[in-house]
Design an enzyme around this catalytic site. Structure first.
Site, mmCIF file in Angstrom:
data_model
loop_
_atom_site.group_PDB
_atom_site.id
_atom_site.type_symbol
_atom_site.label_atom_id
_atom_site.label_comp_id
_atom_site.label_asym_id
_atom_site.label_seq_id
_atom_site.Cartn_x
_atom_site.Cartn_y
_atom_site.Cartn_z
ATOM 1 N N GLY A 1 0.598 -1.260 0.320
ATOM 2 C CA GLY A 1 0.364 -0.139 0.090
ATOM 3 C C GLY A 1 0.692 1.302 0.028
ATOM 4 O O GLY A 1 1.804 1.171 0.301
ATOM 5 N N GLN B 1 3.149 10.308 0.974
ATOM 6 C CA GLN B 1 4.442 9.124 1.269
ATOM 7 C C GLN B 1 4.731 9.585 0.348
ATOM 8 O O GLN B 1 6.167 9.397 0.114
ATOM 9 C CB GLN B 1 4.159 7.881 1.104
ATOM 10 C CG GLN B 1 3.935 7.565 2.737
ATOM 11 C CD GLN B 1 3.389 6.063 3.069
ATOM 12 O OE1 GLN B 1 2.633 5.490 2.402
ATOM 13 N NE2 GLN B 1 5.022 5.292 2.909
ATOM 14 N N CYS C 1 6.107 -0.403 6.927
ATOM 15 C CA CYS C 1 5.564 1.156 6.660
ATOM 16 C C CYS C 1 6.857 1.778 5.734
ATOM 17 O O CYS C 1 7.911 1.416 5.998
ATOM 18 C CB CYS C 1 5.401 2.027 7.599
ATOM 19 S SG CYS C 1 4.578 3.790 6.554
ATOM 20 N N LEU C 2 6.655 1.648 4.516
ATOM 21 C CA LEU C 2 7.764 1.942 2.925
ATOM 22 C C LEU C 2 8.320 3.736 3.621
ATOM 23 O O LEU C 2 9.655 4.110 3.214
ATOM 24 C CB LEU C 2 7.573 2.291 1.721
ATOM 25 C CG LEU C 2 6.893 1.385 1.550
ATOM 26 C CD1 LEU C 2 5.929 1.672 -0.046
ATOM 27 C CD2 LEU C 2 8.346 -0.497 1.098
ATOM 28 N N HIS D 1 -4.375 1.067 7.902
ATOM 29 C CA HIS D 1 -2.967 1.361 7.759
ATOM 30 C C HIS D 1 -2.687 2.927 6.852
ATOM 31 O O HIS D 1 -2.083 3.569 7.423
ATOM 32 C CB HIS D 1 -1.799 -0.013 7.235
ATOM 33 C CG HIS D 1 -0.567 0.966 7.231
ATOM 34 N ND1 HIS D 1 0.112 -0.029 8.318
ATOM 35 C CD2 HIS D 1 0.322 1.508 6.626
ATOM 36 C CE1 HIS D 1 2.474 1.087 8.269
ATOM 37 N NE2 HIS D 1 1.518 2.117 6.700
ATOM 38 N N GLU D 2 -3.372 2.913 5.842
ATOM 39 C CA GLU D 2 -3.145 3.750 4.370
ATOM 40 C C GLU D 2 -3.691 5.037 4.706
ATOM 41 O O GLU D 2 -3.762 6.374 5.061
ATOM 42 C CB GLU D 2 -3.208 3.231 2.890
ATOM 43 C CG GLU D 2 -2.630 2.443 2.723
ATOM 44 C CD GLU D 2 -0.987 2.432 2.314
ATOM 45 O OE1 GLU D 2 -0.524 3.617 2.508
ATOM 46 O OE2 GLU D 2 -0.470 0.732 3.326
ATOM 47 N N HIS E 1 -2.278 7.582 7.101
ATOM 48 C CA HIS E 1 -1.414 8.369 6.570
ATOM 49 C C HIS E 1 -1.925 9.460 6.148
ATOM 50 O O HIS E 1 -1.719 10.607 6.363
ATOM 51 C CB HIS E 1 -1.224 8.070 4.964
ATOM 52 C CG HIS E 1 0.372 6.931 5.472
ATOM 53 N ND1 HIS E 1 1.909 6.952 6.148
ATOM 54 C CD2 HIS E 1 0.296 5.564 5.402
ATOM 55 C CE1 HIS E 1 2.893 5.692 6.332
ATOM 56 N NE2 HIS E 1 1.949 4.997 5.915
HETATM 57 NI NI NI Z 1 2.949 3.640 5.664
#
Ligand code: NI
Length: 157
Positions: free
Chosen positions: A46, A51, A88-89, A130-131, A134
């Site tokens: 995701g 991000q 998480c990226l 999670h997304e 953000h």
């Molecule tokens: Ni993330």
């Protein structure tokens, strides 16, 4: 298409309340494509627009069941609770255990402007939560019950 740079924790854009998308146009379609390409290239499941430095309410998700593009997503129902490992990226060096709802219903607009409803559990439900966090400036490390350095692959002799 082009791959975008992923910003990491410490960058203030990750802490903003992202803005609602008002217009779905070619520019937005290109952003959705670029976000998907960036997610796949980074082996993520995701990616949220903040991000890649864009403070707008857009996420892309693919947990192995196909790409889902969400514009202005809102969770309208949550049920149950489950604790699972997350990364998480934008927090590349850590992973943690996070409590999430087990089942969610999420309304969003798709790329053609149609309002959709996703009803899901499992990994996809966790990815959605999670997304969407953000978009409100929240990272998993804010909610994690425990955080640890990511295990690097060991070289076996
Ligand atoms: Ni993330």
């Amino acid at each position: 298409m082009s791959k975008l740079d992923i910003v990491v924790a410490g960058n203030p854009v990750l802490r903003l309340q992202a803005e609602e998308v008002k217009k779905i146009d070619k520019k937005l379609h290109r952003l959705l494509k670029d976000m998907a390409e960036t997610m796949y290239a980074a082996d993520g499941v995701g990616l949220a627009a903040p991000q890649v430095g864009v403070s707008k309410r857009i996420v892309v998700i693919d947990v192995g069941e196909g790409l889902i593009e969400m514009i202005n997503p809102v969770i309208v129902k949550k049920e149950g609770s489950v604790i699972g490992g997350e990364g998480c990226l934008s927090v590349p060096d850590y992973e943690g255990e996070v409590e999430r709802a087990e089942y969610v219903e999420c309304e969003f607009t798709d790329r053609s402007g149609k309002r959709m409803l996703l009803q899901t559990d499992g990994l996809l439900a966790i990815a959605v939560q999670h997304e969407l966090d953000h978009l409100d400036g929240v990272l998993f490390i804010d909610k994690a019950k425990s955080i640890m350095p990511k295990q690097k692959e060991k070289i076996v002799e």
